[in-house]
Write an enzyme that holds these catalytic residues in place. Structure first.
Site, PDB file in Angstrom:
ATOM      1  N   ASP A  35     -87.756  57.757  64.240  1.00 57.90           N
ATOM      2  CA  ASP A  35     -88.843  58.713  64.624  1.00 57.90           C
ATOM      3  C   ASP A  35     -89.903  57.769  65.390  1.00 57.90           C
ATOM      4  O   ASP A  35     -90.747  57.095  64.945  1.00 57.90           O
ATOM      5  CB  ASP A  35     -89.410  59.361  63.659  1.00 57.90           C
ATOM      6  CG  ASP A  35     -90.633  60.308  63.902  1.00 57.90           C
ATOM      7  OD1 ASP A  35     -90.909  60.657  65.097  1.00 57.90           O
ATOM      8  OD2 ASP A  35     -91.247  60.870  63.100  1.00 57.90           O
ATOM      9  N   TYR A  60     -89.771  65.095  74.250  1.00 62.96           N
ATOM     10  CA  TYR A  60     -89.909  66.419  74.092  1.00 62.96           C
ATOM     11  C   TYR A  60     -89.949  67.129  75.718  1.00 62.96           C
ATOM     12  O   TYR A  60     -90.671  66.530  76.303  1.00 62.96           O
ATOM     13  CB  TYR A  60     -91.514  66.565  73.557  1.00 62.96           C
ATOM     14  CG  TYR A  60     -91.833  68.154  73.195  1.00 62.96           C
ATOM     15  CD1 TYR A  60     -92.112  68.604  72.053  1.00 62.96           C
ATOM     16  CD2 TYR A  60     -92.184  68.974  74.544  1.00 62.96           C
ATOM     17  CE1 TYR A  60     -92.364  69.826  72.146  1.00 62.96           C
ATOM     18  CE2 TYR A  60     -92.612  70.159  74.386  1.00 62.96           C
ATOM     19  CZ  TYR A  60     -92.630  70.751  73.343  1.00 62.96           C
ATOM     20  OH  TYR A  60     -93.191  72.008  72.984  1.00 62.96           O
ATOM     21  N   TYR A 124     -96.484  69.734  79.616  1.00 64.86           N
ATOM     22  CA  TYR A 124     -95.292  68.707  79.461  1.00 64.86           C
ATOM     23  C   TYR A 124     -95.851  67.751  80.698  1.00 64.86           C
ATOM     24  O   TYR A 124     -95.696  66.541  80.237  1.00 64.86           O
ATOM     25  CB  TYR A 124     -94.305  69.546  79.957  1.00 64.86           C
ATOM     26  CG  TYR A 124     -92.980  68.515  80.255  1.00 64.86           C
ATOM     27  CD1 TYR A 124     -92.379  67.847  79.280  1.00 64.86           C
ATOM     28  CD2 TYR A 124     -92.592  68.196  81.690  1.00 64.86           C
ATOM     29  CE1 TYR A 124     -91.255  66.997  79.540  1.00 64.86           C
ATOM     30  CE2 TYR A 124     -91.478  67.381  81.805  1.00 64.86           C
ATOM     31  CZ  TYR A 124     -91.000  66.873  80.910  1.00 64.86           C
ATOM     32  OH  TYR A 124     -90.009  65.857  81.000  1.00 64.86           O
ATOM     33  N   TRP A 149     -85.072  67.442  87.968  1.00 62.75           N
ATOM     34  CA  TRP A 149     -84.262  68.465  87.823  1.00 62.75           C
ATOM     35  C   TRP A 149     -82.585  68.226  87.144  1.00 62.75           C
ATOM     36  O   TRP A 149     -81.420  68.356  87.614  1.00 62.75           O
ATOM     37  CB  TRP A 149     -83.863  68.978  89.299  1.00 62.75           C
ATOM     38  CG  TRP A 149     -85.023  69.638  89.776  1.00 62.75           C
ATOM     39  CD1 TRP A 149     -86.253  69.647  89.617  1.00 62.75           C
ATOM     40  CD2 TRP A 149     -85.059  70.792  91.042  1.00 62.75           C
ATOM     41  NE1 TRP A 149     -87.058  70.178  90.205  1.00 62.75           N
ATOM     42  CE2 TRP A 149     -86.435  70.866  91.366  1.00 62.75           C
ATOM     43  CE3 TRP A 149     -84.080  71.107  91.875  1.00 62.75           C
ATOM     44  CZ2 TRP A 149     -86.829  71.879  91.970  1.00 62.75           C
ATOM     45  CZ3 TRP A 149     -84.459  72.052  92.735  1.00 62.75           C
ATOM     46  CH2 TRP A 149     -85.875  72.438  93.093  1.00 62.75           C
TER      47      TRP A 149
END
Length: 285
Positions: A35, A60, A124, A149
């Site tokens: 983690d 994330y 983000y 992308w």
């Protein structure tokens, strides 16, 4: 050379594992083993494996959800990178970190260069900006690789979403005023290996070549897939989402070719290879 890879089960991580295994000893570090938001655990795990290079594919990536939970995005994409950078510096491990076109605000008409001013416009993007700042201020032995992308096998992506939507709907409505560079995860993984082998630390933009918008990208996906349904161009204002997107996030590749000798192929070529791979995988499954 021992290569440790965080996030090995993600869309990019799977390809990185596959590519690096051809030439290196690979240690996969999924979340249940490491983690990255836990500094003590990062220190303990990396000390036990002592890799030569760590490729950080853990991230994330839920762009819209980050607007509702920015703290979680910052913890993984920001503080997690700090933890890795601190530990890699202490253990003399070279670090490859993946960042994003979304660190830029999109307000210019030309491709973004590696040292252009960062000014993220969504949560983000800000979380990835935090990771970049931690990296560049803590550990000088890094490859900071921005991409954009991303599409590939094994994770949510625009190409798969368009194909699924095309099978359910008689018409698609796609934004035509956001521009960028599509990138095949397999090609990105191959260029990460090329960069690592040079030892030339620094900031790089790695995408497939060519600039397009989501509308033209969608049309090419359907054309190559042999699906004939109407695609209607709409503006960003007609397709509201929680996170604001940059109008132009195309990335300038300099100095990638000057460092590894070549650039990735066009996004159209990459799309063709991805569709072939996806079809083969579907048949085998």
């Amino acid at each position: 050379m021992i290569i440790a890879i965080t996030g090995p089960n993600g869309l990019l991580g799977r390809e990185v594992v596959k590519v690096f295994k051809k030439e290196c000893d690979v240690v996969e570090l999924p979340h249940d083993i490491l983690d990255i938001t836990d500094l003590n655990q990062v220190r303990e795990v990396l000390s036990s494996y002592m890799p030569t290079v760590l490729v950080n594919c853990a991230a994330y990536t839920a762009v819209d959800r980050a607007e509702e939970e920015p703290e979680k995005a910052n913890l993984v994409n920001g503080l997690g990178v700090r933890n890795i950078a601190l530990t890699c510096r202490k253990l003399d491990i070279s670090l490859v970190h993946i960042s994003t076109d979304y660190v830029f605000n999109g307000n210019i008409d030309t491709p973004w260069r590696i040292f252009d001013a960062r000014d993220p416009i969504n949560a983000y993007g800000y979380s990835k900006y935090l990771g970049e700042r931690y990296l560049e201020t803590i550990n000088p032995e890094y490859f900071l690789v921005r991409t954009s992308w991303l599409f590939g096998i094994g994770g949510p992506n625009f190409v798969s979403a368009i194909l699924r939507a095309a099978l359910k709907k008689g018409e698609l409505r796609v934004v035509n005023d956001q521009f960028g560079c599509p990138t095949y995860a397999l090609d990105l993984a191959c260029f990460l290996l090329k960069l690592v082998k040079t030892g030339a630390y620094g900031v790089y933009h790695v995408t497939n070549q060519g600039i397009t918008n989501w509308y033209e990208f969608a049309k090419e996906i359907l054309r190559q897939a042999g699906i004939d349904i109407p695609v209607v161009a709409i503006s960003s204002d007609e397709y509201t989402r929680p996170a604001k997107r940059p109008k132009n996030s195309a990335l300038d590749p300099f100095p990638l070719k000057e460092t590894v000798g070549i650039l990735p192929p066009s996004w159209q070529d990459a799309l063709s290879r991805f569709l072939s791979e996806a079809l083969i995988k579907e048949c085998l499954d």
